[in-house]
Enzyme design. Structure first.
Site, mmCIF file in Angstrom:
data_model
loop_
_atom_site.group_PDB
_atom_site.id
_atom_site.type_symbol
_atom_site.label_atom_id
_atom_site.label_comp_id
_atom_site.label_asym_id
_atom_site.label_seq_id
_atom_site.Cartn_x
_atom_site.Cartn_y
_atom_site.Cartn_z
ATOM 1 N N ASP A 93 0.981 -1.251 0.169
ATOM 2 C CA ASP A 93 -0.049 -0.155 -0.114
ATOM 3 C C ASP A 93 0.941 1.165 -0.155
ATOM 4 O OD1 ASP A 93 -2.382 1.339 0.133
ATOM 5 O OD2 ASP A 93 -2.515 1.332 2.278
ATOM 6 N N GLY A 190 -7.800 8.530 7.072
ATOM 7 C CA GLY A 190 -7.797 8.740 8.667
ATOM 8 C C GLY A 190 -9.316 8.732 9.099
HETATM 9 P P1 13P Z 1 -8.819 4.987 5.473
HETATM 10 O O1 13P Z 1 -7.834 5.738 6.520
HETATM 11 O O2 13P Z 1 -10.018 5.897 5.291
HETATM 12 O O3 13P Z 1 -9.233 3.586 6.279
HETATM 13 O O4 13P Z 1 -8.143 4.635 4.103
HETATM 14 C C1 13P Z 1 -7.376 3.562 4.185
HETATM 15 C C2 13P Z 1 -6.463 3.509 2.922
HETATM 16 O O5 13P Z 1 -6.674 4.319 1.981
HETATM 17 C C3 13P Z 1 -5.427 2.834 2.893
HETATM 18 O O6 13P Z 1 -4.633 2.885 1.614
HETATM 19 O O1 G3H Z 2 -3.096 4.753 3.608
HETATM 20 C C1 G3H Z 2 -2.593 4.552 4.750
HETATM 21 C C2 G3H Z 2 -3.248 3.397 5.528
HETATM 22 O O2 G3H Z 2 -4.113 3.455 6.298
HETATM 23 C C3 G3H Z 2 -1.813 2.729 6.179
HETATM 24 O O3 G3H Z 2 -1.730 3.609 7.296
HETATM 25 O O4 G3H Z 2 0.930 4.230 7.227
HETATM 26 O O5 G3H Z 2 -0.227 4.417 9.161
HETATM 27 O O6 G3H Z 2 0.414 2.048 8.176
HETATM 28 P P1 G3H Z 2 -0.178 3.557 7.862
HETATM 29 ZN ZN ZN Z 3 -4.515 4.704 1.136
#
Ligand code: 13P
Ligand code: G3H
Ligand code: ZN
Length: 330
Positions: A93, A190
């Site tokens: 991600d 968030g």
């Molecule tokens: P949220 O913070 O809305 O759960 O989004 C998560 C996300 O986009 C992870 O890549």
């Molecule tokens: O897009 C972000 C995801 O919620 C992951 O969050 O970078 O705090 O692990 P993080």
């Molecule tokens: Zn994201």
């Protein structure tokens, strides 16, 4: 180098094709620890949903990249043991460099995101293409991003959205060769997605955020018909969790998410993947706070992480069944 295929993982290509035809979206659920992974896998097995397990660079720092990879491999075996081997994608991600994407591919990831959305357009194209050229040699699928979500992403803070410009998508997709595209239509990461002053109030006095920019989504779909679109920042921030957290000593104020009906609507379109992380964090925190507050004598982590895991599983089942529509599609 280990191929994800040896680990029993799949890439996202076939899953997105079916999601597009079937009018649903595959969940992109983030995990950092065992309880989250157990909840994701058991919820998706029970609802027969395919799943994309997402690892952020923050998760890699927190949990150790090797451990996370073996946990994902364990998830494949765990699903089989639970009696229904669902398709599982292991996805990076918000990858922010070619080196990170390459390293994940070598570790057995079946899909990576290269997030060049903060870069000038031509640099985003060049970086994304570099990752695609490498990843496709190993049949690993790649997600790119165009447009910037408001809020904080990997230490980069954007005050406001830069919505995806539909004029750029054909050029971006054809020049980079990406397999899916994350776009910016009003979601953000968030639990504080909107400021209260951007919202109206419903009859109960609750804050109602402005709707997502479905007009931009439609225009993107018109320009690249049948191409898989991804929505990040798609947590709904359930008020029940916020209330419970605050009831048991928390201090969350004016946290606002994306209404689930809008995500359901988006899932019926070319949106094939919806990312949810914050809702899980809220569910876990609510359960942990409740146990520690109501049973202050407890000190066995299983006594609070167990209920947190149960709450998470309930949340994920709800998402696949009632929001994404991916339940029953595995
Ligand atoms: P949220 O913070 O809305 O759960 O989004 C998560 C996300 O986009 C992870 O890549
Ligand atoms: O897009 C972000 C995801 O919620 C992951 O969050 O970078 O705090 O692990 P993080
Ligand atoms: Zn994201």
């Amino acid at each position: 180098m280990v191929s994800y295929k040896e680990l029993g993982l799949v890439n996202s290509r076939e899953l997105f094709k079916k999601a597009m035809e079937g009018g649903y979206a595959i969940p992109g659920f983030n995990f950092n620890n065992m309880e989250q992974l157990q909840a994701i896998v058991s919820a998706c097995v029970e609802t027969k949903s395919p799943v994309i397990l997402q690892v952020s660079s923050g998760a890699r720092k927190y949990a150790n990249q090797t451990l996370l990879r073996y946990m994902a491999q364990g998830a494949v075996e765990y699903a089989k043991e639970l009696g229904y081997p669902i398709p599982i994608v292991l996805h990076l991600d918000h990858g922010n460099s070619f080196e990170l994407c390459k390293s994940c591919i070598e570790y057995g990831f079946s899909s990576v995101m290269i997030d060049g959305s903060h870069l000038p357009y031509e640099e985003n194209v060049a970086l994304t293409k570099q990752v695609v050229d490498y990843a496709h040699q190993f049949d690993v699928t790649v997600e790119g991003e165009l447009g910037v979500l408001a809020g904080i992403e990997d230490d980069v803070k954007a005050e406001s959205h830069t919505y995806t410009d539909p004029d750029e998508v054909v050029d971006f997709v054809s020049r980079t060769g990406v397999d899916s595209l994350a776009i910016s239509i009003g979601t953000s990461h968030g639990a504080y997605k909107f400021k209260p002053e951007q919202c109206t109030r419903d009859e109960k006095g609750r804050l109602v955020p402005p709707p997502l920019r479905f007009d931009i989504l439609k225009e993107v779909e018109r320009r690249i018909p049948g191409f898989p679109i991804v929505l990040h920042g798609a947590s709904s921030v359930p008020q029940e969790y916020v209330d419970e957290i605050n009831k048991y000593g928390g201090k969350l104020k004016d946290s606002i998410g994306i209404p689930e009906e809008q995500l359901r609507e988006a899932a019926k379109s070319a949106v094939c993947k919806i990312n949810i992380d914050s809702d899980g964090r809220l569910a876990m925190t609510a359960a942990v706070r409740r146990v520690l507050w109501t049973q202050p004598e407890e000190f066995d982590p299983r006594k609070y992480l167990g209920p947190a895991r149960d709450e998470l599983k309930k949340l994920y089942m709800h998402k696949t069944q009632n929001v994404l529509g991916s339940a029953g599609k595995a």
